[in-house]
Design a protein around this motif. Structure first.
Motif, PDB file in Angstrom:
ATOM      1  N   LEU A 230      44.593 -25.733  32.785  1.00  0.00           N
ATOM      2  CA  LEU A 230      45.146 -24.971  31.946  1.00  0.00           C
ATOM      3  C   LEU A 230      46.448 -25.764  31.435  1.00  0.00           C
ATOM      4  O   LEU A 230      47.037 -26.317  32.205  1.00  0.00           O
ATOM      5  N   PRO A 231      47.169 -25.299  30.199  1.00  0.00           N
ATOM      6  CA  PRO A 231      48.231 -25.982  29.676  1.00  0.00           C
ATOM      7  C   PRO A 231      49.344 -25.520  30.377  1.00  0.00           C
ATOM      8  O   PRO A 231      49.341 -24.342  30.982  1.00  0.00           O
ATOM      9  N   TYR A 232      50.490 -26.132  30.533  1.00  0.00           N
ATOM     10  CA  TYR A 232      51.909 -25.883  31.141  1.00  0.00           C
ATOM     11  C   TYR A 232      52.738 -24.975  30.114  1.00  0.00           C
ATOM     12  O   TYR A 232      53.203 -23.901  30.511  1.00  0.00           O
ATOM     13  N   ASP A 233      52.628 -25.422  29.020  1.00  0.00           N
ATOM     14  CA  ASP A 233      53.285 -24.758  27.861  1.00  0.00           C
ATOM     15  C   ASP A 233      52.214 -24.313  26.313  1.00  0.00           C
ATOM     16  O   ASP A 233      51.676 -25.392  25.844  1.00  0.00           O
ATOM     17  N   VAL A 234      51.914 -23.040  26.370  1.00  0.00           N
ATOM     18  CA  VAL A 234      51.133 -22.894  25.188  1.00  0.00           C
ATOM     19  C   VAL A 234      51.650 -23.161  23.943  1.00  0.00           C
ATOM     20  O   VAL A 234      51.016 -23.001  22.653  1.00  0.00           O
ATOM     21  N   THR A 235      52.832 -23.310  23.673  1.00  0.00           N
ATOM     22  CA  THR A 235      53.648 -23.519  22.513  1.00  0.00           C
ATOM     23  C   THR A 235      53.486 -25.010  22.139  1.00  0.00           C
ATOM     24  O   THR A 235      54.191 -25.516  21.077  1.00  0.00           O
ATOM     25  N   SER A 236      53.093 -25.913  23.027  1.00  0.00           N
ATOM     26  CA  SER A 236      53.210 -27.613  22.924  1.00  0.00           C
ATOM     27  C   SER A 236      52.606 -27.845  21.700  1.00  0.00           C
ATOM     28  O   SER A 236      51.343 -27.502  21.694  1.00  0.00           O
ATOM     29  N   PRO A 237      53.308 -29.009  21.001  1.00  0.00           N
ATOM     30  CA  PRO A 237      52.041 -29.668  19.924  1.00  0.00           C
ATOM     31  C   PRO A 237      50.918 -30.329  20.334  1.00  0.00           C
ATOM     32  O   PRO A 237      50.002 -30.337  19.805  1.00  0.00           O
ATOM     33  N   ALA A 238      51.063 -30.415  22.021  1.00  0.00           N
ATOM     34  CA  ALA A 238      49.797 -31.313  22.516  1.00  0.00           C
ATOM     35  C   ALA A 238      48.432 -30.378  22.276  1.00  0.00           C
ATOM     36  O   ALA A 238      47.424 -31.070  22.305  1.00  0.00           O
ATOM     37  N   LEU A 239      48.604 -29.125  22.279  1.00  0.00           N
ATOM     38  CA  LEU A 239      47.377 -28.373  22.135  1.00  0.00           C
ATOM     39  C   LEU A 239      46.724 -28.415  20.628  1.00  0.00           C
ATOM     40  O   LEU A 239      45.490 -28.096  20.836  1.00  0.00           O
TER      41      LEU A 239
END
Length: 427
Positions: A230-239
């Protein structure tokens, strides 16, 4: 709880036929805002939000009488550092470093509250920057560890709280927390997460504002990366990287909420979420379990044990007492195993059976501030424990446990619960 609400709830769970409540489903599209305490009953909350397992926000009118809102906040709406220093300056508190990531969490240290407030003041004076990083006070068990002043009054909507009832009975731990930190700090040790044991939680901003991002159960699966994490930060551009997050396009946008000072957020069971402090913020937070999400907790524990068993499967045929070791590992990772879950059910069940046997709660009022919420609540609780306990007793891994030293055998407890269900059916 009144009889009509109890009948409604029992019918709802019969319709689920043992499935966890509030499972995978579509997002409600918005988060309701509850404005007035005098026009919102326990039954309204129970039917509208607790059973459907959807979030809501209560206005600051629900917390305006709290001591923490009067004493911990300045006239300008900022944390009252001087009051906190006078009352709690010498108390040791846990602090996380939000700027350092360790396996999807943040390292923690212990420090005196006066030292943390000293850091916080320097952080503000430094333009929201410090060579020590961004530190966040989290998981402070103020009510457990200190002679607290008039901090808060438990809202009646959350008073059926088995998790803290259990730990209070053992006098060991609790799931009542204080969080404090400057603007920009993350809320919780794991920034994007669902709450422990698939519990409910509630959170009140004593001062400051927070930004919440909510994902209903199941949506988090579309946020897993190509390795399953799961992502660490759901607001990250990496998603936005479709190779790294190949299922991202199947995830609906999160429900976003800006929580103002004094407002209270209800976080449903199994909803993944992430929260940012927009201002210097102090909040009070509880995790809680009751009959409405008990099956969710049991489902989660079964998944946790299965994950442990899969991880150590290569030693199954060579390790003596492999199944017992899996329970030990599960407890170290999750905080509870099947044996402790049974003891949790047993303590809550015995307290409900005692209440019903004594005939307490006659003439109860639906919106009573009584922690028990009367005999109808106790009867509902018994029915929920009985359904889940029947599943526990039938589980092959529970049957492998040595229960010979238990003060009450699980089958005997289940029989007692089922007998009481018959006698209280017409209550």
């Amino acid at each position: 709880m009144d009889r009509e609400t109890r009948v409604f709830a029992e019918s709802y769970f019969r319709g689920l036929r043992g499935r966890p409540a509030g499972g995978v489903g579509a997002s409600p599209g918005r988060v309701d805002f509850i404005e007035r305490p005098d026009s919102f009953s326990y039954a309204d909350f129970f039917k509208g939000y607790l059973l459907p397992n959807v979030p809501c926000v209560f206005s600051s009118a629900f917390t305006e009488g709290w001591g923490s809102r009067r004493h911990w906040v300045t006239a300008a709406g900022k944390p009252d550092f001087e009051h906190l220093l006078r009352k709690y300056g010498e108390v040791v508190v846990p602090v996380a470093n939000c700027g350092v990531r360790e396996y999807n969490s943040n390292p923690k240290e212990q420090m005196l509250l006066r030292d943390y407030i000293g850091y916080w003041k320097d952080y503000i004076q430094g333009g929201c920057s410090s060579p020590r990083g961004c530190l966040y006070l989290k998981d402070w068990h103020l009510c457990r560890d200190s002679l607290a002043e008039d901090v808060f009054t438990l809202p009646m909507y959350f008073s059926s709280d088995w998790l803290n009832e259990y730990w209070d009975t053992l006098d060991v731990d609790d799931y009542r927390f204080i969080y404090m930190g400057p603007a920009g700090t993350w809320y919780h040790l794991s920034p994007f997460h669902a709450d422990i044991f698939r519990s409910f939680s509630w959170s009140v901003n004593i001062c400051g504002r927070k930004k919440w991002f909510f994902f209903p159960p199941g949506q988090e699966e579309a946020l897993r990366d190509c390795h399953g994490g799961l992502p660490y930060d759901v607001t990250s551009p990496a998603l936005l990287d479709s190779q790294l997050y190949p299922m991202r396009e199947h995830c609906s946008p999160p429900l976003e909420v800006t929580q103002e000072a004094g407002e209270m957020v209800f976080v449903p069971s199994g909803w993944h979420h992430q929260v940012h402090n927009l201002d210097d913020t102090i909040s009070i937070n509880h995790n809680w379990v009751n009959g409405c999400n008990l099956a969710n907790m049991w489902h989660f524990l079964q998944q946790e044990l299965l994950a442990v068993q899969q991880e150590v499967s290569e030693w199954r045929d060579t390790m003596p007492d492999w199944h017992q070791h899996c329970q030990v590992i599960m407890r170290s990772c999750s905080g509870i195993n099947f044996e402790e879950f049974y003891h949790f059910l047993k303590i809550i069940a015995e307290r409900r059976l005692l209440l019903l046997a004594k005939g307490m709660g006659h003439g109860e009022v639906e919106d009573s501030q009584d922690t028990w919420l009367g005999r109808q609540q106790a009867a509902f609780d018994v029915s929920r424990i009985a359904e889940v306990l029947a599943s526990v007793v039938a589980h092959p891994d529970f049957q492998r446990l040595d229960t010979s030293m238990f003060s009450l055998q699980p089958e005997e407890l289940l029989q007692q619960l089922e007998e009481v269900m018959v006698t209280t059916a017409s209550l």
